[in-house]
Design an enzyme around this catalytic site. Structure first.
Site, PDB file in Angstrom:
ATOM      1  N   GLU A   1       0.830  -1.216   0.000  1.00 25.02           N
ATOM      2  CA  GLU A   1       0.000   0.000   0.000  1.00 25.02           C
ATOM      3  C   GLU A   1       0.858   1.257   0.000  1.00 25.02           C
ATOM      4  OE1 GLU A   1      -3.389  -0.044   2.645  1.00 25.02           O
ATOM      5  OE2 GLU A   1      -3.507   2.144   2.663  1.00 25.02           O
TER       6      GLU A   1
ATOM      7  N   LYS B   1      -7.870  -0.339  11.107  1.00 21.43           N
ATOM      8  CA  LYS B   1      -7.229  -0.845   9.877  1.00 21.43           C
ATOM      9  C   LYS B   1      -5.991  -0.009   9.573  1.00 21.43           C
ATOM     10  CE  LYS B   1      -6.519  -1.284   5.246  1.00 21.43           C
ATOM     11  NZ  LYS B   1      -5.665  -0.457   4.387  1.00 21.43           N
TER      12      LYS B   1
ATOM     13  N   ASP C   1       3.653 -13.745  12.027  1.00 18.36           N
ATOM     14  CA  ASP C   1       2.333 -14.179  11.582  1.00 18.36           C
ATOM     15  C   ASP C   1       1.359 -12.996  11.628  1.00 18.36           C
ATOM     16  OD1 ASP C   1      -0.213 -15.274  11.399  1.00 18.36           O
ATOM     17  OD2 ASP C   1       0.264 -17.048  12.576  1.00 18.36           O
TER      18      ASP C   1
ATOM     19  N   HIS D   1      -2.213  10.140  -1.087  1.00 20.42           N
ATOM     20  CA  HIS D   1      -2.245   8.905  -1.877  1.00 20.42           C
ATOM     21  C   HIS D   1      -1.959   9.189  -3.339  1.00 20.42           C
ATOM     22  CE1 HIS D   1      -3.531   5.447   0.413  1.00 20.42           C
ATOM     23  NE2 HIS D   1      -4.268   6.224   1.170  1.00 20.42           N
TER      24      HIS D   1
HETATM   25  C1  MEV Z   1      -6.183   3.401   4.623  1.00 23.41           C
HETATM   26  O1  MEV Z   1      -5.479   2.227   4.306  1.00 23.41           O
HETATM   27  C2  MEV Z   1      -6.197   3.633   6.117  1.00 23.41           C
HETATM   28  C3  MEV Z   1      -7.095   4.765   6.592  1.00 23.41           C
HETATM   29  O2  MEV Z   1      -8.422   4.571   6.077  1.00 23.41           O
HETATM   30  C4  MEV Z   1      -7.097   4.735   8.096  1.00 23.41           C
HETATM   31  C5  MEV Z   1      -8.111   5.666   8.736  1.00 23.41           C
HETATM   32  O3  MEV Z   1      -9.122   5.976   8.109  1.00 23.41           O
HETATM   33  O4  MEV Z   1      -7.883   6.025   9.905  1.00 23.41           O
HETATM   34  C6  MEV Z   1      -6.629   6.091   6.069  1.00 23.41           C
END
Ligand code: MEV
Length: 424
Positions: free
Chosen positions: A84, A262, A278, A376
């Site tokens: 990513e 995430k 892992d 991004h």
């Molecule tokens: C993207 O991989 C992760 C985010 O969505 C985390 C977040 O929203 O806090 C940018």
């Protein structure tokens, strides 16, 4: 093209190249695809074949190095394996912004793993519970005999706990073996212990044992990280307040908390993978821990201190090791550990917690200010430029035009490339 079938007798016995050829025949892969898959990069086909079953190739993931981290006073370079974009840059930026306030401070609750033994068919489960607890010394002996090397290294049995749970088909008695696994992640060690102890539990209680397996909710192996960011370092009090508002959102809404966590795992899993650990074990533990209060919450906490600084903390299970599995057998994992200068599992887990916190800081800051797409887009535009056929200096030139133009698409990249080449 051979008949399309997934039934390939003896497939597992073939060497990787022959397996690849069989798969190529069935799937109709061309020579270029076979050549591509035969190149296993810096993990030999032989090593890969020893790691998993039915190997036909490897999957390379970029390894980047996060810079600017000071962790417990140590300048630390952190390798991260991820597909990513923006993840490595985000950690490096977050770490730069807290250098003046001391970087990251970390700690670990211990290296205790839990193995569970499930006992059923006992009419008087509370009685069985005490029967098991009375055998603490026997359980200790069985566990430590099962893995004498762990005991020699100062690890091994620490405690036993027994819970009575009401299942749909009756009560079950669940024994937790609490084992210090030191520098190992410990799955093999504790699973073997659970399997060794189970027959004795069945005999003491007259019940039947079923599952004997570790718990990935490693809540006796919590890694902790904290850091402080001054308002000046992060662009002012309004940025800080926006980040607090973003955190509040995650605290009250599981839909947001899932995305928030995430983002934390973007950092955590990248280091876990780079060091051959892992990722699924750590991810399962993280999410189970996030839900421990009964509602799924943020793994981080964000506050404002008495001086108006933004403070962040992360606490999560981090069952990682330096011994066993790919950590030892994958040459890249070993080199990544060397880059970080890590010689204990505890230090590795603590560094990973710092990275998770940094990642969350960066995401909240981006979300509370410019939005996530701006950051991004720069890297995404480079990918698109490459997809459009740009090479060398063309990549940056095309990417720049895409970002300036505000639309990052392959067809536009192709047009830009054609124009640049026409001018050249
Ligand atoms: C993207 O991989 C992760 C985010 O969505 C985390 C977040 O929203 O806090 C940018």
């Amino acid at each position: 093209m051979a008949e399309k079938t997934s039934r390939i007798p003896g497939f597992f016995k073939l060497p990787p190249q022959e397996r690849l050829e069989r798969v190529a025949e069935i799937a109709g892969l061309d020579e270029a695809a076979v050549r591509h898959m035969s190149d296993t990069g810096n993990l030999s086909a032989e090593s890969a074949d020893a790691m998993i079953e039915n190997v036909i190739g490897t999957m390379n993931v970029p390894v980047g190095v996060a810079t600017n981290l000071i962790i417990d006073g140590e300048e630390t370079l952190v390798p991260m394996a991820t597909e990513e974009s923006s993840v490595v840059a985000a950690v490096s930026n977050a770490a730069r912004q807290c250098r003046d306030s001391g970087g990251f401070h970390t700690a670990m609750s211990g290296a205790l793993m839990i193995a569970q033994v499930q006992l059923v068919d006992v009419p008087n489960p509370e009685f069985a519970r005490l029967q098991i607890l009375e055998h603490r010394d026997d359980i200790r002996a069985i566990c430590d005999e099962t893995d004498p090397v762990l005991s020699q290294h100062g690890g091994g049995f620490r405690d036993v706990e027994v819970r009575v749970l009401e299942g749909r088909s009756g009560a079950m008695v669940v024994t937790h073996l609490i084992i210090d696994t030191r520098d190992a992640m410990g799955a093999n060690a504790v699973n073997s212990m659970a399997e060794a102890v189970a027959p004795a539990i069945a005999q003491w209680t007259g019940g039947r044992t079923y599952l004997r397996i570790l718990s990935n909710l490693a809540d006796r192996r919590l890694a902790r990280a904290r850091a402080t960011w001054t308002p000046e370092a992060i662009g002012g009090a309004s940025v800080r307040d926006g980040m607090i508002a973003a955190y509040d959102f995650a605290e009250v809404d599981p839909y947001r908390a899932a995305t928030h966590n995430k983002g934390i795992m973007n950092g955590v899993s990248a280091v876990v993978l780079a060091t051959g650990n892992d990722t699924r074990a750590v991810e399962a533990g993280a999410h189970a821990y996030a839900a421990q209060t009964g509602s799924y919450r943020s793994l981080t906490r964000w506050e404002v201190d008495a001086d108006g600084n933004l403070t962040g903390t992360l606490e999560m299970p981090l069952a990682v090791g330096l011994i066993g599995g790919a950590t030892r057998s994958h040459p890249t994992a070993r080199i990544c550990l060397d880059i970080m200068g890590v010689t204990t599992a505890e230090r590795l887990a603590r560094n990973i917690a710092a990275v998770g916190l940094a990642q969350n800081f960066a995401a909240l800051k981006a979300l509370a200010t410019t939005g996530i797409q701006k950051g991004h887009m720069a890297l995404h535009a480079k990918n698109i430029a490459v997809m459009a056929g740009a090479t060398g200096d063309e990549v940056d030139a095309v990417a720049q035009e895409l970002v300036t133009g505000g639309t990052v698409r392959v067809d536009i990249a192709e047009a830009v490339l054609a124009r640049l080449r026409g001018q050249g």
